[in-house]
Design a protein around this motif. Sequence first.
Motif, PDB file in Angstrom:
ATOM      1  N   GLN A  39       0.945  -1.174  -0.077  1.00  0.00           N
ATOM      2  CA  GLN A  39       0.008   0.024  -0.014  1.00  0.00           C
ATOM      3  C   GLN A  39       0.950   1.235   0.006  1.00  0.00           C
ATOM      4  OE1 GLN A  39      -2.543  -0.210   3.232  1.00  0.00           O
ATOM      5  NE2 GLN A  39      -4.085  -1.901   2.231  1.00  0.00           N
ATOM      6  N   ARG A  40       0.466   2.166  -0.549  1.00  0.00           N
ATOM      7  CA  ARG A  40       0.981   3.566  -0.359  1.00  0.00           C
ATOM      8  C   ARG A  40       0.027   4.698   0.025  1.00  0.00           C
ATOM      9  NH1 ARG A  40       5.140   3.983  -5.130  1.00  0.00           N
ATOM     10  NH2 ARG A  40       4.933   6.101  -4.323  1.00  0.00           N
ATOM     11  N   TYR A  41       0.758   5.716   0.776  1.00  0.00           N
ATOM     12  CA  TYR A  41      -0.169   6.717   1.429  1.00  0.00           C
ATOM     13  C   TYR A  41       0.496   8.164   1.101  1.00  0.00           C
ATOM     14  CZ  TYR A  41      -0.557   2.326   4.515  1.00  0.00           C
ATOM     15  OH  TYR A  41      -0.691   1.488   4.976  1.00  0.00           O
ATOM     16  N   ARG A  42      -0.686   8.950   1.041  1.00  0.00           N
ATOM     17  CA  ARG A  42      -0.410  10.463   0.819  1.00  0.00           C
ATOM     18  C   ARG A  42      -1.724  10.984   1.461  1.00  0.00           C
ATOM     19  NH1 ARG A  42      -1.915  11.799  -5.586  1.00  0.00           N
ATOM     20  NH2 ARG A  42      -3.866  11.115  -5.249  1.00  0.00           N
ATOM     21  N   PHE A  43      -1.218  12.582   2.056  1.00  0.00           N
ATOM     22  CA  PHE A  43      -2.313  13.431   2.481  1.00  0.00           C
ATOM     23  C   PHE A  43      -2.632  14.332   1.664  1.00  0.00           C
ATOM     24  CE2 PHE A  43      -0.305  11.574   6.266  1.00  0.00           C
ATOM     25  CZ  PHE A  43      -1.459  11.458   7.225  1.00  0.00           C
ATOM     26  N   ILE A  44      -3.690  14.570   1.438  1.00  0.00           N
ATOM     27  CA  ILE A  44      -4.575  15.760   0.500  1.00  0.00           C
ATOM     28  C   ILE A  44      -4.991  16.793   1.532  1.00  0.00           C
ATOM     29  CG2 ILE A  44      -5.991  16.031  -1.157  1.00  0.00           C
ATOM     30  CD1 ILE A  44      -5.468  13.446  -2.263  1.00  0.00           C
ATOM     31  N   PRO A  54      -2.454  -2.104  -3.714  1.00  0.00           N
ATOM     32  CA  PRO A  54      -1.554  -2.618  -4.918  1.00  0.00           C
ATOM     33  C   PRO A  54      -2.529  -2.843  -6.137  1.00  0.00           C
ATOM     34  CG  PRO A  54      -1.517  -4.003  -2.891  1.00  0.00           C
ATOM     35  CD  PRO A  54      -2.274  -3.119  -2.543  1.00  0.00           C
ATOM     36  N   ARG A  55      -1.856  -2.933  -7.256  1.00  0.00           N
ATOM     37  CA  ARG A  55      -2.879  -3.049  -8.424  1.00  0.00           C
ATOM     38  C   ARG A  55      -2.968  -4.764  -8.425  1.00  0.00           C
ATOM     39  NH1 ARG A  55      -2.602   0.954 -12.521  1.00  0.00           N
ATOM     40  NH2 ARG A  55      -1.222   2.446 -11.770  1.00  0.00           N
ATOM     41  N   SER A  56      -4.346  -4.795  -8.865  1.00  0.00           N
ATOM     42  CA  SER A  56      -4.837  -6.041  -9.246  1.00  0.00           C
ATOM     43  C   SER A  56      -4.010  -6.799 -10.232  1.00  0.00           C
ATOM     44  CB  SER A  56      -6.230  -6.263  -9.578  1.00  0.00           C
ATOM     45  OG  SER A  56      -6.561  -5.690 -10.875  1.00  0.00           O
ATOM     46  N   ALA A  57      -4.073  -8.218 -10.412  1.00  0.00           N
ATOM     47  CA  ALA A  57      -3.291  -9.081 -11.378  1.00  0.00           C
ATOM     48  C   ALA A  57      -3.581  -8.806 -12.563  1.00  0.00           C
ATOM     49  CB  ALA A  57      -3.698 -10.660 -11.072  1.00  0.00           C
ATOM     50  N   LYS A  58      -4.973  -8.288 -12.939  1.00  0.00           N
ATOM     51  CA  LYS A  58      -5.509  -8.197 -14.409  1.00  0.00           C
ATOM     52  C   LYS A  58      -4.760  -6.811 -14.769  1.00  0.00           C
ATOM     53  CE  LYS A  58     -10.309  -9.808 -13.192  1.00  0.00           C
ATOM     54  NZ  LYS A  58     -11.570  -9.252 -13.280  1.00  0.00           N
ATOM     55  N   PRO A  59      -4.259  -7.253 -16.217  1.00  0.00           N
ATOM     56  CA  PRO A  59      -3.512  -6.057 -16.670  1.00  0.00           C
ATOM     57  C   PRO A  59      -4.553  -4.898 -17.122  1.00  0.00           C
ATOM     58  CG  PRO A  59      -3.716  -7.981 -18.381  1.00  0.00           C
ATOM     59  CD  PRO A  59      -4.312  -8.230 -17.052  1.00  0.00           C
ATOM     60  N   GLY A  60      -4.048  -3.733 -17.030  1.00  0.00           N
ATOM     61  CA  GLY A  60      -4.561  -2.654 -17.386  1.00  0.00           C
ATOM     62  C   GLY A  60      -6.005  -1.966 -16.434  1.00  0.00           C
ATOM     63  N   HIS A  61      -5.972  -2.859 -15.285  1.00  0.00           N
ATOM     64  CA  HIS A  61      -6.891  -2.679 -14.237  1.00  0.00           C
ATOM     65  C   HIS A  61      -6.226  -1.333 -13.145  1.00  0.00           C
ATOM     66  CE1 HIS A  61      -9.149  -3.127 -10.238  1.00  0.00           C
ATOM     67  NE2 HIS A  61     -10.191  -3.634 -11.301  1.00  0.00           N
ATOM     68  N   PRO A  62      -7.035  -0.300 -12.806  1.00  0.00           N
ATOM     69  CA  PRO A  62      -6.588   0.783 -12.290  1.00  0.00           C
ATOM     70  C   PRO A  62      -6.356   0.385 -10.770  1.00  0.00           C
ATOM     71  CG  PRO A  62      -8.901   1.116 -12.647  1.00  0.00           C
ATOM     72  CD  PRO A  62      -8.289  -0.020 -13.558  1.00  0.00           C
ATOM     73  N   ALA A  63      -5.550   1.072 -10.089  1.00  0.00           N
ATOM     74  CA  ALA A  63      -5.311   1.068  -8.672  1.00  0.00           C
ATOM     75  C   ALA A  63      -6.573   1.270  -7.963  1.00  0.00           C
ATOM     76  CB  ALA A  63      -4.175   1.599  -8.186  1.00  0.00           C
ATOM     77  N   ASP A  64      -6.884   0.395  -6.828  1.00  0.00           N
ATOM     78  CA  ASP A  64      -8.018   1.071  -6.178  1.00  0.00           C
ATOM     79  C   ASP A  64      -7.688   1.850  -4.973  1.00  0.00           C
ATOM     80  OD1 ASP A  64      -8.844  -2.408  -5.897  1.00  0.00           O
ATOM     81  OD2 ASP A  64      -9.687  -1.042  -7.316  1.00  0.00           O
ATOM     82  N   LEU A  65      -8.380   3.019  -5.056  1.00  0.00           N
ATOM     83  CA  LEU A  65      -8.228   4.246  -3.871  1.00  0.00           C
ATOM     84  C   LEU A  65      -9.209   4.012  -2.654  1.00  0.00           C
ATOM     85  CD1 LEU A  65      -7.560   7.461  -5.901  1.00  0.00           C
ATOM     86  CD2 LEU A  65      -5.925   5.991  -4.606  1.00  0.00           C
TER      87      LEU A  65
END
Length: 70
Positions: free
Chosen positions: A2-7, A54-65
């Motif tokens: 997972q990755r994190y950021r503040f907005i 993390p991105r799913s195993a399917k190619p071209g699938h956007p990362a879930d936010l």
Amino acid sequence: MQRYRFITPHRTGKWYPDLDTAKRFACEIGAGFLDSRTGRFVAYVGTRLEVMKPRSAKPGHPADLQKAPA
């Protein structure tokens, strides 16, 4: 991983590999500060935390936010 950021309402932070690093750099965008006495992160009003899974195993699938409270 997972990755994190503040907005904030006016700025967006960089993605960081762990939450502790994101908290340390949050003051650069005005998202909050680390309390030196307790070591806890204090977010300013209007600050949000975003978590990228993390991105799913399917190619071209956007990362879930996932939006989480700061």
